[in-house]
Design a protein around this motif. Structure first.
Motif, short mmCIF file in Angstrom:
data_model
loop_
_atom_site.label_atom_id
_atom_site.label_comp_id
_atom_site.label_asym_id
_atom_site.label_seq_id
_atom_site.Cartn_x
_atom_site.Cartn_y
_atom_site.Cartn_z
N ILE A 101 -4.26 5.82 0.66
CA ILE A 101 -4.28 4.58 -0.11
C ILE A 101 -4.52 4.87 -1.58
CG2 ILE A 101 -5.59 2.45 -0.49
CD1 ILE A 101 -6.04 2.35 2.56
N SER A 102 -5.42 5.80 -1.86
CA SER A 102 -5.71 6.16 -3.25
C SER A 102 -4.47 6.70 -3.96
CB SER A 102 -6.84 7.19 -3.29
OG SER A 102 -8.03 6.65 -2.75
N VAL A 103 -3.67 7.49 -3.25
CA VAL A 103 -2.47 8.09 -3.83
C VAL A 103 -1.47 7.01 -4.25
CG1 VAL A 103 -0.42 9.47 -3.29
CG2 VAL A 103 -2.70 10.31 -2.67
N LEU A 104 -1.42 5.91 -3.49
CA LEU A 104 -0.44 4.85 -3.78
C LEU A 104 -0.60 4.27 -5.18
CD1 LEU A 104 -0.37 2.86 -0.42
CD2 LEU A 104 1.41 4.35 -1.35
N ARG A 105 -1.79 4.38 -5.75
CA ARG A 105 -2.01 3.81 -7.08
C ARG A 105 -1.14 4.46 -8.15
NH1 ARG A 105 -8.22 4.67 -7.88
NH2 ARG A 105 -7.60 6.68 -6.97
N GLY A 106 -0.77 5.71 -7.92
CA GLY A 106 0.02 6.41 -8.93
C GLY A 106 1.52 6.39 -8.69
N MET A 107 1.96 5.77 -7.60
CA MET A 107 3.37 5.79 -7.25
C MET A 107 4.28 5.10 -8.27
SD MET A 107 3.79 7.75 -4.77
CE MET A 107 5.53 7.41 -4.50
N PRO A 108 3.90 3.96 -8.87
CA PRO A 108 4.81 3.35 -9.87
C PRO A 108 5.15 4.32 -11.01
CG PRO A 108 3.13 1.79 -9.23
CD PRO A 108 2.74 3.11 -8.62
N ARG A 109 4.16 5.07 -11.49
CA ARG A 109 4.42 6.00 -12.58
C ARG A 109 5.35 7.13 -12.12
NH1 ARG A 109 -1.13 5.12 -13.10
NH2 ARG A 109 -1.60 7.13 -12.13
N VAL A 110 5.17 7.57 -10.87
CA VAL A 110 6.02 8.63 -10.33
C VAL A 110 7.47 8.15 -10.25
CG1 VAL A 110 6.53 10.05 -8.30
CG2 VAL A 110 4.15 9.72 -9.04
N ILE A 111 7.67 6.95 -9.72
CA ILE A 111 9.02 6.40 -9.57
C ILE A 111 9.69 6.22 -10.93
CG2 ILE A 111 10.34 4.38 -8.83
CD1 ILE A 111 8.28 4.04 -6.57
N LYS A 112 8.93 5.72 -11.89
CA LYS A 112 9.48 5.52 -13.24
C LYS A 112 9.86 6.85 -13.88
CE LYS A 112 6.92 1.26 -14.19
NZ LYS A 112 5.83 0.64 -14.99
N ALA A 113 9.03 7.87 -13.70
CA ALA A 113 9.31 9.18 -14.29
C ALA A 113 10.56 9.79 -13.68
CB ALA A 113 8.11 10.11 -14.10
N ILE A 114 10.71 9.70 -12.36
CA ILE A 114 11.88 10.26 -11.68
C ILE A 114 13.14 9.50 -12.10
CG2 ILE A 114 13.01 10.56 -9.44
CD1 ILE A 114 10.26 11.14 -8.26
N ALA A 115 13.03 8.16 -12.19
CA ALA A 115 14.18 7.35 -12.61
C ALA A 115 14.62 7.71 -14.03
CB ALA A 115 13.82 5.87 -12.53
N LYS A 116 13.63 7.96 -14.87
CA LYS A 116 13.95 8.35 -16.25
C LYS A 116 14.64 9.71 -16.28
CE LYS A 116 11.85 8.64 -20.84
NZ LYS A 116 10.58 8.48 -21.62
N ALA A 117 14.16 10.62 -15.44
CA ALA A 117 14.76 11.95 -15.39
C ALA A 117 16.19 11.90 -14.88
CB ALA A 117 13.91 12.87 -14.50
N ASP B 140 18.09 9.20 -15.22
CA ASP B 140 18.80 8.19 -16.02
C ASP B 140 19.24 7.01 -15.14
OD1 ASP B 140 19.82 7.01 -18.30
OD2 ASP B 140 21.79 7.99 -18.10
N THR B 141 18.30 6.58 -14.23
CA THR B 141 18.59 5.42 -13.36
C THR B 141 17.57 4.31 -13.57
OG1 THR B 141 17.30 6.42 -11.57
CG2 THR B 141 19.69 6.85 -11.58
N GLU B 142 16.96 4.28 -14.75
CA GLU B 142 15.89 3.32 -15.02
C GLU B 142 16.34 1.87 -14.90
OE1 GLU B 142 12.97 4.80 -18.33
OE2 GLU B 142 15.00 5.54 -18.83
N ASP B 143 17.59 1.59 -15.25
CA ASP B 143 18.05 0.21 -15.34
C ASP B 143 18.85 -0.25 -14.12
OD1 ASP B 143 16.94 0.00 -17.89
OD2 ASP B 143 18.74 0.86 -18.82
N THR B 144 18.83 0.55 -13.03
CA THR B 144 19.59 0.17 -11.85
C THR B 144 18.79 -0.81 -10.99
OG1 THR B 144 18.74 1.98 -10.51
CG2 THR B 144 20.71 2.42 -11.84
N PRO B 145 19.48 -1.67 -10.23
CA PRO B 145 18.78 -2.63 -9.35
C PRO B 145 17.89 -1.94 -8.31
CG PRO B 145 21.08 -3.27 -9.63
CD PRO B 145 20.94 -1.91 -10.25
N ASP B 146 18.36 -0.81 -7.78
CA ASP B 146 17.57 -0.10 -6.76
C ASP B 146 16.24 0.39 -7.34
OD1 ASP B 146 19.44 -0.50 -4.82
OD2 ASP B 146 20.36 1.48 -4.99
N THR B 147 16.29 0.90 -8.55
CA THR B 147 15.06 1.38 -9.19
C THR B 147 14.11 0.23 -9.45
OG1 THR B 147 16.19 3.25 -10.25
CG2 THR B 147 14.11 2.52 -11.23
#
Length: 282
Positions: free
Chosen positions: A43-59, A61-68
């Motif tokens: 549960i504690s790990v879940l707190r950091g997941m939004p930042r992880v997803i955003k970083a991967i999407a940026k890497a 170049d899928t930041e603006d897709t509906p799936d992201t």
């Protein structure tokens, strides 16, 4: 040394059906507490997941897709819930564990009494069993183990065990067979009583305190119709009290076989044959 009571049978070791049941019960308890610990970390790990997803999407170049966008929205909701659980010391997770702990204790006690009936010929000489009304046609169609379960259910009804409070709920099933002589260490009977009351609030009141909990456990300072916060410290107290109960009954079973299972520093303590019952029943 605690003296062997009437009916004790000298033995070099306890029967396997006894030690197996106690070992399996301990393993189940350890598994439950480990799952709770693992869940807390997850549960504690879940707190950091939004930042992880955003970083991967940026890497990628899928930041603006509906799936992201959907992934980030879902992760942020989970992160907010996870942060709430962490801030409040995991009340939902610990509440579920409280219900599981009480069920574990019920299964340990009833399961052992079933085994005692199935393996001990003298068990059926207990006075309480002589008064039970058995439906013979139904009883005879059952296997030996099923018959023992059947008798335990009738015992519970006759003794009103489910209505008793704290350790009395379980001692009432052990006492007919002379298996309650070792008192619990100070405070543990009160802790098991508290566990029962908190469990009832979680199971029957959706985790909210009622007037009965407030009245029976004033030290919790619970507020009526407000959630009962079960902290990590409370859960550990409850699990320790459950384990102490198991240990006390193991000592008593050992006494029945003329085996003193207590550690050396307790070996010289003479326990009363029938200790005073915990005054938790009205």
């Amino acid at each position: 040394m605690p003296t062997a009571r009437k009916g004790a049978v000298a033995a070099k070791k306890l029967p396997a059906w006894i030690t197996d049941h106690f070992e399996q019960s301990i393993h189940s308890m350890e598994t439950l507490m480990r799952i709770v610990s693992i869940s807390e970390r997850g549960i504690s790990v879940l707190r950091g997941m939004p930042r992880v997803i955003k970083a991967i999407a940026k890497a990628r170049d899928t930041e603006d897709t509906p799936d992201t966008a959907k992934q980030i929205e879902s992760a942020e909701k989970e992160a907010a819930l996870a942060q709430h659980e962490v801030d409040k010391d995991f009340p939902v997770l610990h509440g579920l564990a409280v219900v599981a702990l009480w069920s574990w204790l019920e299964n340990f006690v009833k399961g052992f009494v079933v085994l005692w009936l199935a393996h001990r010929k003298d068990a059926y000489s207990a006075i309480v069993l002589q008064k039970l009304r058995v439906k013979l046609g139904e009883y005879l169609q059952l296997s030996k183990t099923e018959q023992a379960h059947y008798i335990v259910e009738l015992m519970e009804q006759d003794l009103a065990s489910p209505l008793k409070r704290g350790v009395n709920r379980f001692d009432s099933l052990f006492e007919p067979f002379g298996l309650v002589t070792t008192p619990l260490p100070d405070g543990h009977a009160k802790t098991l009583f508290e566990l029962q009351q908190v469990r009832n609030a979680i199971a029957h009141r959706n985790g909210n305190a009622d007037r009965q909990l407030k009245s029976k456990c004033p030290w919790l300072k619970a507020k009526v119709d407000q959630p009962v916060p079960v902290s990590r410290k409370m859960l550990h107290r409850y699990s320790e009290a459950c384990m102490q109960y198991l240990l006390a009954r193991l000592y008593d079973v050992g006494d029945r076989y003329a085996m003193n299972l207590r550690p050396e520093d307790e070996a010289s303590i003479t326990h009363p044959k029938q200790p005073q019952r915990q005054s938790l029943d009205d």
